[in-house]
Write an enzyme that holds these catalytic residues in place. Structure first.
Site, PDB file in Angstrom:
ATOM      1  N   ARG A   1      33.663  26.583  30.197  1.00 62.65           N
ATOM      2  CA  ARG A   1      34.904  27.097  29.564  1.00 62.65           C
ATOM      3  C   ARG A   1      35.667  25.949  28.906  1.00 62.65           C
ATOM      4  O   ARG A   1      36.240  26.119  27.829  1.00 62.65           O
ATOM      5  CB  ARG A   1      35.775  27.808  30.604  1.00 62.65           C
ATOM      6  CG  ARG A   1      35.009  28.937  31.296  1.00 62.65           C
ATOM      7  CD  ARG A   1      35.713  30.272  31.364  1.00 62.65           C
ATOM      8  NE  ARG A   1      34.727  31.291  31.687  1.00 62.65           N
ATOM      9  CZ  ARG A   1      34.661  31.980  32.823  1.00 62.65           C
ATOM     10  NH1 ARG A   1      35.584  31.801  33.745  1.00 62.65           N
ATOM     11  NH2 ARG A   1      33.719  32.875  33.027  1.00 62.65           N
TER      12      ARG A   1
ATOM     13  N   GLU B   1      32.014  41.902  45.982  1.00 62.00           N
ATOM     14  CA  GLU B   1      31.995  42.035  44.512  1.00 62.00           C
ATOM     15  C   GLU B   1      30.596  42.334  43.979  1.00 62.00           C
ATOM     16  O   GLU B   1      29.817  41.409  43.705  1.00 62.00           O
ATOM     17  CB  GLU B   1      32.533  40.745  43.862  1.00 62.00           C
ATOM     18  CG  GLU B   1      32.559  40.836  42.337  1.00 62.00           C
ATOM     19  CD  GLU B   1      33.078  39.564  41.653  1.00 62.00           C
ATOM     20  OE1 GLU B   1      33.245  38.527  42.320  1.00 62.00           O
ATOM     21  OE2 GLU B   1      33.316  39.623  40.440  1.00 62.00           O
TER      22      GLU B   1
ATOM     23  N   SER C   1      37.553  41.330  35.670  1.00 64.72           N
ATOM     24  CA  SER C   1      37.788  41.683  34.261  1.00 64.72           C
ATOM     25  C   SER C   1      36.507  41.638  33.443  1.00 64.72           C
ATOM     26  O   SER C   1      36.380  42.390  32.470  1.00 64.72           O
ATOM     27  CB  SER C   1      38.880  40.815  33.637  1.00 64.72           C
ATOM     28  OG  SER C   1      38.567  39.447  33.679  1.00 64.72           O
ATOM     29  N   GLY C   2      35.572  40.771  33.768  1.00 67.12           N
ATOM     30  CA  GLY C   2      34.217  40.860  33.239  1.00 67.12           C
ATOM     31  C   GLY C   2      34.013  40.524  31.775  1.00 67.12           C
ATOM     32  O   GLY C   2      32.957  40.834  31.232  1.00 67.12           O
ATOM     33  N   GLY C   3      35.022  39.964  31.112  1.00 63.74           N
ATOM     34  CA  GLY C   3      34.844  39.631  29.697  1.00 63.74           C
ATOM     35  C   GLY C   3      35.602  40.550  28.753  1.00 63.74           C
ATOM     36  O   GLY C   3      35.493  40.425  27.533  1.00 63.74           O
TER      37      GLY C   3
ATOM     38  N   LYS D   1      35.666  44.613  45.075  1.00 66.03           N
ATOM     39  CA  LYS D   1      35.970  44.065  43.735  1.00 66.03           C
ATOM     40  C   LYS D   1      34.899  44.557  42.761  1.00 66.03           C
ATOM     41  O   LYS D   1      33.868  43.902  42.577  1.00 66.03           O
ATOM     42  CB  LYS D   1      36.005  42.534  43.807  1.00 66.03           C
ATOM     43  CG  LYS D   1      36.197  41.859  42.459  1.00 66.03           C
ATOM     44  CD  LYS D   1      36.619  40.408  42.623  1.00 66.03           C
ATOM     45  CE  LYS D   1      36.646  39.695  41.292  1.00 66.03           C
ATOM     46  NZ  LYS D   1      37.331  38.417  41.334  1.00 66.03           N
TER      47      LYS D   1
HETATM   48  P1  13P Z   1      36.476  37.786  35.574  1.00 66.85           P
HETATM   49  O1  13P Z   1      37.764  38.505  35.794  1.00 66.85           O
HETATM   50  O2  13P Z   1      36.550  36.692  34.547  1.00 66.85           O
HETATM   51  O3  13P Z   1      35.320  38.722  35.362  1.00 66.85           O
HETATM   52  O4  13P Z   1      36.123  37.009  36.904  1.00 66.85           O
HETATM   53  C1  13P Z   1      36.278  37.656  38.105  1.00 66.85           C
HETATM   54  C2  13P Z   1      35.493  36.957  39.115  1.00 66.85           C
HETATM   55  O5  13P Z   1      36.032  36.481  40.075  1.00 66.85           O
HETATM   56  C3  13P Z   1      34.036  36.852  38.938  1.00 66.85           C
HETATM   57  O6  13P Z   1      33.429  36.555  40.164  1.00 66.85           O
END
Ligand code: 13P
Length: 346
Positions: free
Chosen positions: A33, A177, A261-263, A219
């Site tokens: 990043r 998650e 949030s996943g992108g 999650k």
């Molecule tokens: P994002 O919200 O960027 O998808 O990341 C969440 C996260 O903790 C991924 O393991």
């Protein structure tokens, strides 16, 4: 295991319409990043960036828990104050990512299995002694031609459940998650079908491993069309598909749901969470909250650029996103919040 303590912690993490802030990028991901923005990739810049996040004024009014990474939980502010001290003083609950990453799954091209169970009991004991109160483990499920296979879903679900049981044994709340990732051309319906199957298998494994549902947080991903799909659905369609999927597969006893949030863009993530809460909140057995990394951090990271002179503006951007998501939990978020913030900062 102290069941009541686990239940109290899980509830406190999402109390007062707060959510979780994931700042647990591995060194590799954090460097990636930084590289995209031309920020130097070393321990010093990673430490400075994490200090920026932790010292954001009023963060604790919107964020109930912070997910750290092994490097971060041991770090200190420039003035020598341990990060964990700052988090505790702010009244935020510290957590830690404990998986060691998703690796290629043998004989299943394009699919991943998350590692990190070996020695986990000992690592959890150390994190507990340091002051962590919850943990995170991410499984990665991709959608593509003929994938995911049942073998990949089951292997990841079993690892998630074994991790969750070890966490609870150590009096740490597991954030579970199973991420169905957004990359791909699939439709929203395909994502709904895969997510529902994954969640059923995950909860079967959690049951088999005797995980106390009241003492864990799920999650999940939101149910969305793939990033390269031409089909991009309305807020209402996403909210309806996501809520139906969760109602079909997540037991009511689970302490809370906090989306990744996943992108998605930061604004869309807030708007979709808002629609779910404004339309369905009164009909749901669990709180619908957030546990975002990129959708809270990305605008701040882009402002910061690695420069001290940008810290205050970056912190304002971070706080703004945290506040937008808390407001979305209440079902009161709207585009005006973005316009007001943009108006103040142009
Ligand atoms: P994002 O919200 O960027 O998808 O990341 C969440 C996260 O903790 C991924 O393991």
């Amino acid at each position: 295991m102290h069941t009541t303590g686990l239940m109290d912690t899980a509830q406190s993490m999402l109390a007062a319409d707060k959510g979780l802030l994931a700042m647990d990028e591995s060194t590799g991901t954090c460097n990636k990043r930084f590289a995209a923005l031309g920020i130097p990739q070393n321990e010093d810049t990673r430490r400075a960036y994490r200090e920026l996040i932790l010292t954001t004024p009023d963060l604790s009014t919107c964020i109930g828990g912070l997910i750290l990474y092994d490097e971060t939980i041991r770090q200190k502010k420039e003035d020598g104050t341990p990060f964990l001290q700052i988090i505790k003083d702010a009244g935020i609950i510290p957590g830690i990512k404990v998986d060691t990453g998703a690796k290629d799954m043998p004989f299943f091209p394009g699919e991943k299995i998350t590692e990190g169970l070996d020695g986990l009991r000992e690592r959890l004991a150390e994190y507990n002694r340091m002051g962590a109160r919850f943990c995170k483990w991410r499984a990665v499920i991709s959608i593509g031609d003929n994938i995911p296979h049942r073998a990949c879903i089951e292997a990841n679900a079993q690892a998630l459940a074994r991790y969750a049981a070890l966490c609870q044994e150590a009096d740490l709340v597991p954030v579970v998650e199973p991420e169905v990732v957004m990359s791909g051309e699939h439709t929203l319906q395909k994502c709904a079908d895969v997510t529902e199957e994954v969640l059923h298998i995950v909860f079967e494994q959690l049951y088999l491993q005797r995980v106390v549902l009241e003492g864990m947080i799920l999650k999940p991903n939101m149910v969305l069309a793939g990033l390269s799909s031409s089909e991009q659905k309305s807020l209402e369609d996403v909210a309806s598909a996501t809520v139906q999927c969760l109602l079909h597969s997540v037991p009511a006893a689970v302490a809370g749901i906090a989306f990744l949030s996943g992108g998605q863009s930061a604004e869309l993530a807030s708007a979709r969470l808002n629609t779910m809460n404004s339309v369905y909140k009164s009909k749901l057995p669990w709180p619908l909250a957030f546990s975002f990394a990129r959708a809270i951090q990305q605008p701040a990271l882009e402002i910061w650029q690695g420069k001290k002179s940008n810290v205050v503006a970056a912190q304002e951007a971070l706080y703004h996103r945290a506040l937008c998501n808390q407001t979305a939990r209440r079902g009161h978020y709207d585009a005006k919040m973005e316009a007001q913030y943009a108006g103040k900062n142009t």
